[in-house]
Structure formats: C-alpha cells, structure tokens
Design a protein around this motif. Structure first.
Motif, PDB file in Angstrom:
ATOM      1  N   THR A  22       0.827  -1.214   0.000  1.00 17.01           N
ATOM      2  CA  THR A  22       0.000   0.000   0.000  1.00 17.01           C
ATOM      3  C   THR A  22       0.854   1.253   0.000  1.00 17.01           C
ATOM      4  O   THR A  22       0.420   2.314  -0.447  1.00 17.01           O
ATOM      5  CB  THR A  22      -0.913   0.019   1.235  1.00 17.01           C
ATOM      6  N   LYS A  69      -4.538  -5.842  -1.093  1.00 18.78           N
ATOM      7  CA  LYS A  69      -5.547  -6.863  -1.345  1.00 18.78           C
ATOM      8  C   LYS A  69      -6.541  -6.295  -2.358  1.00 18.78           C
ATOM      9  O   LYS A  69      -7.273  -5.340  -2.058  1.00 18.78           O
ATOM     10  CB  LYS A  69      -6.272  -7.249  -0.054  1.00 18.78           C
ATOM     11  N   ASP A 111      -9.414  -6.971  -3.428  1.00 16.54           N
ATOM     12  CA  ASP A 111     -10.822  -6.843  -3.078  1.00 16.54           C
ATOM     13  C   ASP A 111     -11.077  -5.730  -2.063  1.00 16.54           C
ATOM     14  O   ASP A 111     -12.227  -5.433  -1.731  1.00 16.54           O
ATOM     15  CB  ASP A 111     -11.370  -8.167  -2.546  1.00 16.54           C
ATOM     16  N   ARG A 112      -9.996  -5.095  -1.578  1.00 12.64           N
ATOM     17  CA  ARG A 112     -10.164  -3.990  -0.629  1.00 12.64           C
ATOM     18  C   ARG A 112      -9.859  -2.635  -1.267  1.00 12.64           C
ATOM     19  O   ARG A 112      -9.878  -1.617  -0.586  1.00 12.64           O
ATOM     20  CB  ARG A 112      -9.239  -4.202   0.578  1.00 12.64           C
ATOM     21  N   ASP A 157     -10.604   0.549  -3.523  1.00 12.09           N
ATOM     22  CA  ASP A 157     -11.631   1.370  -4.142  1.00 12.09           C
ATOM     23  C   ASP A 157     -10.938   2.589  -4.734  1.00 12.09           C
ATOM     24  O   ASP A 157      -9.724   2.763  -4.586  1.00 12.09           O
ATOM     25  CB  ASP A 157     -12.685   1.784  -3.108  1.00 12.09           C
ATOM     26  N   ASP A 207      -8.317   2.475   0.512  1.00 16.83           N
ATOM     27  CA  ASP A 207      -8.703   1.236   1.171  1.00 16.83           C
ATOM     28  C   ASP A 207     -10.213   1.247   1.393  1.00 16.83           C
ATOM     29  O   ASP A 207     -10.758   2.184   1.979  1.00 16.83           O
ATOM     30  CB  ASP A 207      -7.965   1.089   2.499  1.00 16.83           C
ATOM     31  N   ARG A 208     -10.872   0.227   0.906  1.00 15.08           N
ATOM     32  CA  ARG A 208     -12.336   0.183   0.961  1.00 15.08           C
ATOM     33  C   ARG A 208     -12.870   0.242   2.396  1.00 15.08           C
ATOM     34  O   ARG A 208     -13.927   0.828   2.652  1.00 15.08           O
ATOM     35  CB  ARG A 208     -12.839  -1.095   0.272  1.00 15.08           C
ATOM     36  N   ALA A 209     -12.124  -0.330   3.354  1.00 16.99           N
ATOM     37  CA  ALA A 209     -12.593  -0.383   4.733  1.00 16.99           C
ATOM     38  C   ALA A 209     -12.249   0.880   5.506  1.00 16.99           C
ATOM     39  O   ALA A 209     -13.098   1.468   6.180  1.00 16.99           O
ATOM     40  CB  ALA A 209     -12.002  -1.604   5.444  1.00 16.99           C
TER      41      ALA A 209
END
Length: 328
Positions: free
Chosen positions: A132, A140, A142-143, A145, A278-280
C-alpha cells in the motif's frame, strides 16, 4: 465534483498516463535491457533487433519523458543512455510483470528457470510484492476502491506507435512473452475498460473512441492469449461480451504498480486524476513494489538476481544481470 464519465476514467487515470509513455513492446524491452546494464545504441540493436528508426524514436521519447539521460562519453565520440531515478523506479513494475508472465505466459527459458532476487549486501532473498506504501502492507485487490480527483482529464493516446507484428524470442527471463500480449497502448486501454467492467464491444468502443478494426484486433488477441474470454449474451443475432479470465484478473498487481509509479513521477499531489483508497478504512493507497519482509522499495542498484531451476528442472545458472543490473 460532478460524476466523471467512463471515458475520462479509462483514458485519464494514472495508469493511462503511464502507458502512454511505456506501454508499447519496444519501450518495455528497451527498459528491460537497461536494467541489465545496456547503455549503448548498438547493444540494444544487437540484443533486440529493433529497427534503427524505431530504436532512435523510443530512446528519444524515453529521454524526453525523463526515464533515460543521454550522455557523451569517450571524449564526446560515443553516446550512452543511462537510467534516471525515474527510470530506475520502473524496475518494480518490470518485476511484477515478470511474475505474471512466469505463471501465465511462460517463455521456453521461464519453463526451465525461475528468477530469484537477493539483497546485494546481506544476500537475503527478497519477496517482491505490491504494498500500500513503502513499509505498508500487501495490497488486497478486493479492498481497493477509488475516487476521482481534479486532474481527471483525457490524455491523448500515442499516435505514432503501431503494435509490433511479430514476437521476439530473447534469452531474458523477464518481460518477454507478455509484450506480445499487451505490448501496446490500446491493449492496455481494452484491459482498463475490462477492469471498469465494460464487457460489450459497443460500450468499449464508445468509451475508448478507438477505430473498430483496432478494437476487434485487440479483443481477439486478448482472447487468444487467455486474458479475456468471449461469452454469448444474445442469440438472435449472436452477440458476445468479453470478461477477464483468471489470467486477466492476475494482471491487477501490474496495474497497481504502474499506478503508483505514475503517482510518483507524472502527477502533482494536488492534481491527482484518480486516487486509490482502502475500501474499509478510506486510507489512501500509494502502491509501490517492495520486499514483502522488509517493506523496502525494490532498488535495482541494491539487488542481484539469479536464475534458479524451476520445479521439475535441474541445475542452476547465474543470470548475466548479476553484474550491475542498474545500467550505471
């Protein structure tokens, strides 16, 4: 800020800006040879068989873009091209691209050998990965955005570079077969459209504005090489959509690595066209290719690499890159 249109997202994002400079096969191969220490026009010609006019054009463009510097040596009678800091930073992208083709597009050499990277001083084996940020965590997919920024404008595509018509077989274990698959700007544009979930010919054509014959050629080639798959969605008449295969989805780390390179060298911080988050957590992601264990960015000046026998093969061979793989 108004919602961006899909064409701006595809042709104005950081990856599009990067591939407008480095996306064609000859440029990728020239940079690869530079990582092996090549500095002279004649050596590139000998190694790659590049037409003289094409090699001159690509070297001039790399100098103009800032990836190479042109220097006079031997009392001004010879010209050398050396990697700049900007060019050296492209090494991580090359490594990730090599990791992809080792799995999905092996050359005969890659079937026999795997490439391994080591720290020059400690001898510690390195594990290349897209993090990152430097000393961050592995990205990752899938995380991830994204959010658009103020610099999201369409960058005109290159107009003077045709796709190379025939593959080149080399004795390098990195950046070889992948250039045949994706070694031009429009192939990457089609892949970018696929990552933005455009799947039908008409919607991809509308988003890219590329000639229909070029689009059909790139789609067919990507299907042929297993990066896209063609599925019927209508029977009367039969129409198809194009979806990323497992091999196509596995290209995402290359996209991330190129996004990070573009952020560092082509984009002003307050004019980012598109930011990864990061999506979260919502934290910004600034991808960089690092050693997974130490978190240190890969620097070819501090790395040696060797060819190791692949599974099922025997013997061990040292790569020519073991001697100063940084072009300096």
């Amino acid at each position: 800020m108004t919602e961006p249109d899909i064409r701006s997202l595809i042709m104005g994002n950081p990856v599009a800006r990067a591939f407008a400079i480095t996306g064609d096969a000859w440029t990728q191969l020239i940079l690869r040879e530079a990582f092996y220490g090549v500095r002279r026009f004649g050596v590139w010609r000998e190694r790659l068989g590049t037409p003289r006019s094409v090699l001159t054009d690509r070297l001039q463009k790399l100098v103009a873009a800032g990836l190479l510097s042109q220097e006079q040596v031997a009392t001004g009678t010879r010209t050398e091209y050396r990697l700049t800091e900007m060019g050296l930073d492209m090494f991580g992208v090359a490594v990730v691209q090599g990791q992809w083709e080792k799995v999905w597009a092996q050359s005969p050499l890659q079937e026999r050998y795997a490439i391994a990277f080591f720290d020059r001083e400690s001898g510690r084996r390195l594990k290349p990965a897209v993090l990152t940020r430097a000393h961050g965590v592995e990205v990752k997919p899938d995380r991830v955005d994204w959010k658009p920024g103020p610099g999201l404008i369409i960058i005109p595509p290159p107009t003077s570079r045709r796709r190379r018509s025939a593959p080149i077989e080399t004795d390098r274990p990195i950046i070889d077969r992948s250039t045949e698959i994706m070694g031009d700007y429009w192939s990457w544009a089609v892949l970018s459209a696929a990552f933005f979930r455009l799947r039908r010919f008409d919607e991809i054509h509308a988003a890219l504005g590329v000639a229909t014959n070029i689009l059909a050629d790139r789609l067919n080639r990507l299907v042929l090489h297993g990066v896209l798959e063609k599925r019927p969605y209508q029977t009367a008449p039969v129409r198809f959509e194009y979806r990323l295969t497992e091999a196509g989805l596995a290209l995402y780390p290359i996209v991330l690595a190129m996004h990070g390179w573009s952020q560092r060298w082509l984009i002003e911080p307050d004019e980012a066209p598109l930011t990864l988050v990061d999506r979260a957590s919502g934290e910004a992601i600034t991808p960089v290719v690092c050693d997974l264990d130490s978190g240190e960015p890969l620097d070819p000046r501090r790395i040696r690499w060797e060819l190791e026998a692949a599974t099922g093969a025997s013997g061990k061979e040292k790569s020519p890159a073991d001697a100063k793989p940084d072009g300096r």
